[in-house]
Every structure is written in structure tokens, then in C-alpha cells.
Design a protein around this motif. Sequence first.
Motif, short mmCIF file in Angstrom:
data_model
loop_
_atom_site.label_atom_id
_atom_site.label_comp_id
_atom_site.label_asym_id
_atom_site.label_seq_id
_atom_site.Cartn_x
_atom_site.Cartn_y
_atom_site.Cartn_z
N VAL A 81 1.22 4.82 6.08
CA VAL A 81 0.36 4.63 4.92
C VAL A 81 -0.82 5.71 5.45
O VAL A 81 -1.46 6.19 4.31
CB VAL A 81 -0.39 3.24 5.30
CG1 VAL A 81 -1.65 3.14 4.60
CG2 VAL A 81 0.69 2.06 4.80
N HIS A 109 -7.21 -1.86 0.17
CA HIS A 109 -6.56 -1.02 -0.62
C HIS A 109 -7.34 -1.13 -2.20
O HIS A 109 -7.23 -0.49 -2.81
CB HIS A 109 -5.29 -2.05 -0.97
CG HIS A 109 -4.25 -1.82 -1.75
ND1 HIS A 109 -3.07 -2.26 -1.73
CD2 HIS A 109 -4.30 -0.94 -2.93
CE1 HIS A 109 -2.22 -1.79 -2.57
NE2 HIS A 109 -2.95 -0.97 -3.29
N LEU A 129 1.08 -1.14 -0.19
CA LEU A 129 -0.04 -0.06 0.07
C LEU A 129 0.82 1.29 0.09
O LEU A 129 0.52 2.32 -0.72
CB LEU A 129 -0.98 -0.05 1.29
CG LEU A 129 -2.03 1.09 1.21
CD1 LEU A 129 -2.82 1.02 -0.09
CD2 LEU A 129 -2.98 0.81 2.51
N CYS A 164 0.67 4.01 -2.83
CA CYS A 164 0.93 5.49 -2.57
C CYS A 164 1.94 6.25 -3.17
O CYS A 164 1.80 7.43 -3.62
CB CYS A 164 0.45 5.61 -1.12
SG CYS A 164 -0.85 5.23 -0.56
#
Length: 186
Positions: free
Chosen positions: A60, A153, A31, A35
Amino acid sequence: MSPLPNKTRLYEALGQIVVSFKTLEQGVDGLILACMKSPATEGKTILIDQIPFAHRVSSVSELVRELHREYELGALNQTLAALVERCVSCEQQRNNWIRSYWVPEVESAVGTVMRLRRSGDTYGVRLEPVDIVELENFIVVLNATVAYLYGFHQKLAVNFKRIEGVQHHEIFLKTPRLLDGLGGSN
């Protein structure tokens, strides 16, 4: 079929905890990587392997919140907060189980294993019985957290048109199968 000996069940549960937590770590890393491929985070570098898990989880949260305003996230804003809390809790519980000093050779009832714990004074230790089902239940929680992370996600990817990130990191987010006798089905 006779029940597995306590020692075998303990070692299988501890092994599954290690494997499931590693999958959770890889999902968090995936994740972060998804990003980081966003134009809003260009030029930023994170050495994922060098960061403790709790910091990766907070990264995150920071990255997602940097990419999307609270109103854009909608219900995913609460999901993100709950996910962060679950991941941190899983790490604490994993550490509690994995860093324990287990003494499976001590005679105990079926389904119970002994571990050493510090007693109230600074030099003493005591034997404490632990029901192996507690470890097996934690495996279920770990695997559910991995699935929760994967769902988050996926939802981010669908809502914000970043399917590429999920497909690219899908391998990190696959939930491992439970060992026989730990509640999984084959």
C-alpha cells in the motif's frame, strides 16, 4: 446482571479480535485494489491472498508513493507512515493473542485468565495471568486502526479525485460493531 465468566469473556474477545483484524485486512486489500486501478499502475498484478499481511501493508505504501510524490501527499505522507506502523503493530499484537495457548479452566480472579508461556529454558512453560481488559483494549485499537485506514482512503480519494475507488471498496472498510460488554454501544 452478573459479570460474564472469564472463559466467555476470553472467547468473545478472541473472536472479536479475529473479526476486527479481518476487517483491517480487507481494508488494506481494498486500498491496494483502488491503487491498482490507477493508470500509473496499469499492467501490474498482485495476488493479494498470497501475500503476508505485512507485505500487503508495505505494498500500500509503495503504491501510494508511486502514484503521488511526497509534496503532493503533504500531511498524508506522515499519515501513511503512521498507518503502516499501526497496521504492522496490530498484526504482531493479534498474533500474540491469537497464537497463545489459553487455559481458561485454571481458577483465576474475575477478569483474569491464564495462558501458557515459554519460560527461560527451552523445555519449560509457565502459567501467566492476563487481564481480559488487555484484549478488550486491543479490540478498540484494532477498530480505531480500521477507522484510521478508512479515513486515509477517503482523504486520498477526495484529494486526488478517486471517489470511485472508495465507494467501490467501502464494504471492506466498515468497522464491525463490538460485542456487548466490550466497550461498544448499540
